[in-house]
Design a protein around this motif. Structure first.
Motif, PDB file in Angstrom:
ATOM      1  N   UNK A  98       0.851  -1.084  -0.162  1.00  0.00           N
ATOM      2  CA  UNK A  98       0.062  -0.098   0.144  1.00  0.00           C
ATOM      3  C   UNK A  98       0.997   1.433   0.115  1.00  0.00           C
ATOM      4  N   UNK A  99       0.475   2.170  -0.676  1.00  0.00           N
ATOM      5  CA  UNK A  99       1.356   3.512  -0.718  1.00  0.00           C
ATOM      6  C   UNK A  99       1.413   4.005   0.589  1.00  0.00           C
ATOM      7  N   UNK A 100       2.511   4.730   1.026  1.00  0.00           N
ATOM      8  CA  UNK A 100       2.374   5.285   2.194  1.00  0.00           C
ATOM      9  C   UNK A 100       1.501   6.295   2.554  1.00  0.00           C
ATOM     10  N   UNK A 101       1.341   7.318   1.647  1.00  0.00           N
ATOM     11  CA  UNK A 101       0.288   8.365   1.936  1.00  0.00           C
ATOM     12  C   UNK A 101      -0.967   7.792   1.862  1.00  0.00           C
ATOM     13  N   UNK A 102      -1.373   6.852   1.425  1.00  0.00           N
ATOM     14  CA  UNK A 102      -2.761   6.144   1.483  1.00  0.00           C
ATOM     15  C   UNK A 102      -2.884   5.488   2.865  1.00  0.00           C
ATOM     16  N   UNK A 103      -1.851   4.872   3.367  1.00  0.00           N
ATOM     17  CA  UNK A 103      -1.849   4.137   4.699  1.00  0.00           C
ATOM     18  C   UNK A 103      -1.770   5.492   5.867  1.00  0.00           C
ATOM     19  N   UNK A 104      -1.053   6.347   5.507  1.00  0.00           N
ATOM     20  CA  UNK A 104      -1.144   7.308   6.506  1.00  0.00           C
ATOM     21  C   UNK A 104      -2.672   8.034   6.678  1.00  0.00           C
ATOM     22  N   UNK A 105      -3.059   8.059   5.499  1.00  0.00           N
ATOM     23  CA  UNK A 105      -4.491   8.871   5.353  1.00  0.00           C
ATOM     24  C   UNK A 105      -5.549   8.010   6.023  1.00  0.00           C
ATOM     25  N   UNK A 106      -5.425   6.496   6.024  1.00  0.00           N
ATOM     26  CA  UNK A 106      -6.323   5.907   6.726  1.00  0.00           C
ATOM     27  C   UNK A 106      -6.367   5.995   8.352  1.00  0.00           C
ATOM     28  N   UNK A 107      -5.180   6.431   8.886  1.00  0.00           N
ATOM     29  CA  UNK A 107      -5.287   6.675  10.141  1.00  0.00           C
ATOM     30  C   UNK A 107      -5.831   7.853  10.713  1.00  0.00           C
ATOM     31  N   UNK A 108      -5.947   8.734   9.843  1.00  0.00           N
ATOM     32  CA  UNK A 108      -6.433  10.153  10.137  1.00  0.00           C
ATOM     33  C   UNK A 108      -8.228  10.361  10.115  1.00  0.00           C
ATOM     34  N   UNK A 109      -8.637  10.992  10.831  1.00  0.00           N
ATOM     35  CA  UNK A 109     -10.390  10.991  10.833  1.00  0.00           C
ATOM     36  C   UNK A 109     -10.798  12.187  10.215  1.00  0.00           C
ATOM     37  N   UNK A 110      -9.730  13.130  10.290  1.00  0.00           N
ATOM     38  CA  UNK A 110     -10.233  14.443   9.594  1.00  0.00           C
ATOM     39  C   UNK A 110      -9.051  15.158   8.864  1.00  0.00           C
ATOM     40  N   UNK A 111      -8.396  14.389   7.906  1.00  0.00           N
ATOM     41  CA  UNK A 111      -7.351  14.940   7.199  1.00  0.00           C
ATOM     42  C   UNK A 111      -8.001  15.372   5.991  1.00  0.00           C
ATOM     43  N   UNK A 112      -9.109  15.024   5.471  1.00  0.00           N
ATOM     44  CA  UNK A 112      -9.737  15.569   4.349  1.00  0.00           C
ATOM     45  C   UNK A 112      -9.023  14.717   2.855  1.00  0.00           C
ATOM     46  N   UNK A 113      -8.281  13.505   2.987  1.00  0.00           N
ATOM     47  CA  UNK A 113      -7.776  13.202   1.899  1.00  0.00           C
ATOM     48  C   UNK A 113      -8.996  11.976   1.434  1.00  0.00           C
ATOM     49  N   UNK A 114      -8.656  11.899   0.120  1.00  0.00           N
ATOM     50  CA  UNK A 114      -9.577  11.011  -0.778  1.00  0.00           C
ATOM     51  C   UNK A 114      -8.966   9.729  -0.968  1.00  0.00           C
ATOM     52  N   UNK A 115      -9.607   8.574  -0.528  1.00  0.00           N
ATOM     53  CA  UNK A 115      -9.025   7.193  -0.683  1.00  0.00           C
ATOM     54  C   UNK A 115      -9.975   6.521  -1.719  1.00  0.00           C
ATOM     55  N   UNK A 116      -9.048   6.172  -2.782  1.00  0.00           N
ATOM     56  CA  UNK A 116      -9.596   5.175  -3.761  1.00  0.00           C
ATOM     57  C   UNK A 116      -9.682   3.742  -3.117  1.00  0.00           C
ATOM     58  N   UNK A 117     -10.872   3.210  -3.702  1.00  0.00           N
ATOM     59  CA  UNK A 117     -11.220   1.719  -3.025  1.00  0.00           C
ATOM     60  C   UNK A 117     -10.113   0.733  -3.654  1.00  0.00           C
ATOM     61  N   UNK A 118      -9.561   1.028  -4.760  1.00  0.00           N
ATOM     62  CA  UNK A 118      -8.443   0.238  -5.412  1.00  0.00           C
ATOM     63  C   UNK A 118      -7.172   0.552  -4.781  1.00  0.00           C
ATOM     64  N   UNK A 119      -6.902   1.333  -4.115  1.00  0.00           N
ATOM     65  CA  UNK A 119      -5.528   1.842  -3.277  1.00  0.00           C
ATOM     66  C   UNK A 119      -5.053   1.048  -2.307  1.00  0.00           C
ATOM     67  N   UNK A 120      -6.015   0.104  -1.911  1.00  0.00           N
ATOM     68  CA  UNK A 120      -5.319  -0.834  -0.806  1.00  0.00           C
ATOM     69  C   UNK A 120      -4.935  -1.951  -1.131  1.00  0.00           C
TER      70      UNK A 120
END
Length: 352
Positions: free
Chosen positions: A330-352
Motif C-alpha cells: 500500500x502507498x505510504x500516503x494512503x496508509x497514513x490517510x487511513x489513520x486520520x479521521x479528519x485529514x480531508x484525504x480522498x482514498x480510492x477503493x482500489x488503493x488498498x
C-alpha cells in the motif's frame, strides 16, 4: 500334462513389481503429495484468515454498540486517567457477550488498577478472550495474562500515544486517530472522547482497529523475534517524534532503524495483555507500512506497526465496522490517510 508341470508353468508366468517400477510409483505419489500440500495449507490459511476477519468484525460491531450506549463516543485507546491506562477492550466487553468478565474487573481509579500484580484483578486478567487472538499467529508469550492480537488505531505519527513536546500546549488537533490516549500526565483533560461526528473523513475511510503479531517471552522484556514480520522494536530512542507531527519524518527515522538481534529494544512484548492500552499492547499507529517493524523514540514516542501472519496483507477494521485487507505494498500516503479521521484525504477503493 501332469499337475506339477502346470504349477511350474503358472509360477513362471507370474510377474511382480520390479524395483524401478516401485520407485516410479513412490515418486508419483510424492509429487502428488507435494502438489496437494500447498493447496491444503492455503485452504487452512484461508479459513484462519476468515476467522480473523470475523474477530475484527465482532470488535467493530462491539465498538458501535458501545458508541450507541455512550452518546456516540468511542472508548479511549489508553485511559481514562493518568497512569490508569485501560485499553478499549475491557470497555466493550459487554458488547461482545462478555458481561460476566466485565463485571469481574475492578475499575477503581487507584492509579494502577490495570497493572499486572493488582490482586483484585488477577483472575480477570488471566482470562483469554478467544476473539482477541488471530488463529494464524503463534503465541510464544510466556506471561500468565490473556494475550491480544488486535489494537486500536492511535493515528499516523509517533507522537500519538503520549503527545509530549515543549513547543505547544497539548493540542487536540495533533491527535489524528480514533483511538486517543489519556494515560499520560502530559495529556490535557480537555481533550474529548472521539465521537462518530468527529470522523469527518468518513467512517469507511478511517481505520479503527488492526492486528499485530504477538511478541516472544515475558511482558516487560521482549525477546528477539527472527520471524517475518517481526515483533521486535527498532531503536530510535535517540530521536524525538517529529514536531509538528509529520508521518514522513517519523517514517524516515524508523525505516533506518530496522531491529536486529543485538539492537532491538527489549520493551513491552507485543500483545502480552488484552486489557492494557500502552503501545505494543492496545494501540498502534500508521508510521510504518504493514508487516515491517516497530520503533521506540525518545520522549515516549512509538511507531507501533500493524502486522500479521496472513501472507502479504493485514486486516483492518474500519470505523464503520467493515474489515478490509490492506496489502504490504500500500502507498505510504494512503496508509497514513487511513489513520486520520479528519485529514480531508480522498482514498480510492482500489488503493488498498
Amino acid at each position: 500334462m501332469p499337475l506339477q508341470s502346470l504349477r511350474r508353468r503358472s509360477d513362471a508366468n507370474r510377474r511382480g513389481f520390479t524395483l524401478i517400477e516401485l520407485l516410479v510409483v513412490i515418486a508419483i505419489i510424492a509429487v502428488l503429495i507435494a502438489l496437494l500440500l500447498p493447496a491444503v495449507q492455503s485452504a487452512r490459511e484461508a479459513a484462519r484468515r476468515a476467522q480473523c476477519v470475523n474477530n475484527l468484525k465482532q470488535i467493530g460491531l462491539a465498538l458501535h454498540n458501545y458508541a450507541s450506549a455512550q452518546s456516540e463516543a468511542f472508548p479511549w485507546a489508553m485511559g481514562p486517567g493518568s497512569y490508569n491506562g485501560w485499553s478499549a477492550h475491557p470497555m466493550f466487553l459487554p458488547q461482545m457477550e462478555q458481561q460476566a468478565l466485565y463485571n469481574s474487573i475492578n475499575f477503581a481509579n487507584t492509579g494502577a488498577a490495570m497493572w499486572t500484580g493488582n490482586p483484585p484483578n488477577t483472575t480477570s486478567f488471566r482470562i483469554q478472550v478467544a476473539a482477541f487472538l488471530c488463529p494464524s499467529d503463534t503465541d510464544r508469550l510466556t506471561n500468565a495474562d490473556g494475550h491480544c492480537n488486535y489494537m486500536m488505531c492511535a493515528g499516523a505519527t509517533a507522537d500519538e500515544f503520549y503527545y509530549y513536546n515543549t513547543n505547544s500546549a497539548n493540542s487536540p488537533q495533533a491527535l489524528t486517530g480514533v483511538g486517543r490516549s489519556f494515560g499520560s500526565p502530559y495529556m490535557s483533560k480537555s481533550i474529548p472522547h472521539v465521537k462518530l461526528s468527529m470522523i469527518v473523513d468518513g467512517t469507511s475511510n478511517t481505520a479503527a482497529f488492526s492486528e499485530q503479531v504477538l511478541g516472544v517471552g515475558d511482558d516487560d522484556y521482549a525477546l528477539w523475534d527472527s520471524m517475518k514480520p517481526t515483533s521486535a522494536n527498532g531503536d530510535a530512542s535517540s530521536t524525538k517524534p517529529a514536531y509538528p507531527p509529520n508521518p514522513q519524518a517519523d517514517y524516515n527515522v524508523c525505516n533506518s532503524k530496522a531491529p536486529t538481534a543485538t539492537s532491538s529494544v527489549k520493551l513491552w512484548s507485543h500483545g502480552y495483555q488484552w486489557y492494557a492500552g500502552a503501545p505494543n499492547i492496545g494501540a498502534y499507529c500508521h508510521v510504518m507500512p504493514p508487516n515491517t517493524w516497530s520503533c521506540t523514540y525518545a520522549n515516549n514516542g512509538f511507531a507501533v506497526t500493524a502486522s500479521s501472519r496472513h501472507p502479504g496483507v493485514v486486516n483492518v477494521c474500519m470505523a464503520d465496522g467493515s474489515v478490509k485487507a490492506v496489502k504490504n505494498s500500500v502507498a505510504l500516503n494512503v496508509w497514513w490517510a487511513l489513520a486520520s479521521m479528519g485529514g480531508g484525504e480522498v482514498i480510492s477503493a482500489d488503493a488498498l
